[in-house]
Design a protein around this motif. Structure first.
Motif: not given
Length: 103
Positions: A22-35
């Protein structure tokens, strides 16, 4: 140059595969993601960072997503939160006790 605002997301899930995919998907969509691996890890991160949105699993060991989101709502009442869980069927009603903006 684009004036798009980068929304920061804190993704909380005890399952590493779910967290990473899910993190990879969100990053690919342009979001900055912390896990975060659990509610305790997420609370530590919230001491120094304030994401736009928190996405949290509900069923986690040690501190459930229900407990984590309850704490978030008390400490950060204006922060948007999304609850998720694989323990419920598609179309199930939002589980009781979920304090989130979306499920």
């Amino acid at each position: 140059m684009s004036n798009l605002v980068k929304h920061e997301i804190l993704l909380v899930d005890d399952d590493e595969a779910v967290r990473d995919s899910i993190g990879s998907f969100l990053k690919a969509a342009g979001y900055e993601v912390s896990l975060a691996k659990d509610g305790f890890d997420a609370l530590l991160q919230l001491r120094s960072a304030f994401p736009t949105v928190i996405i949290s699993d509900l069923n986690m060991p040690q501190m459930s997503g229900f407990e984590f989101l309850s704490i978030v709502r008390r400490r950060f009442p204006h922060m948007s939160v999304i609850a998720m869980s694989g323990a419920y069927q598609v179309g199930d009603a939002v589980p009781g006790g979920v304090i989130a903006d979306a499920f």
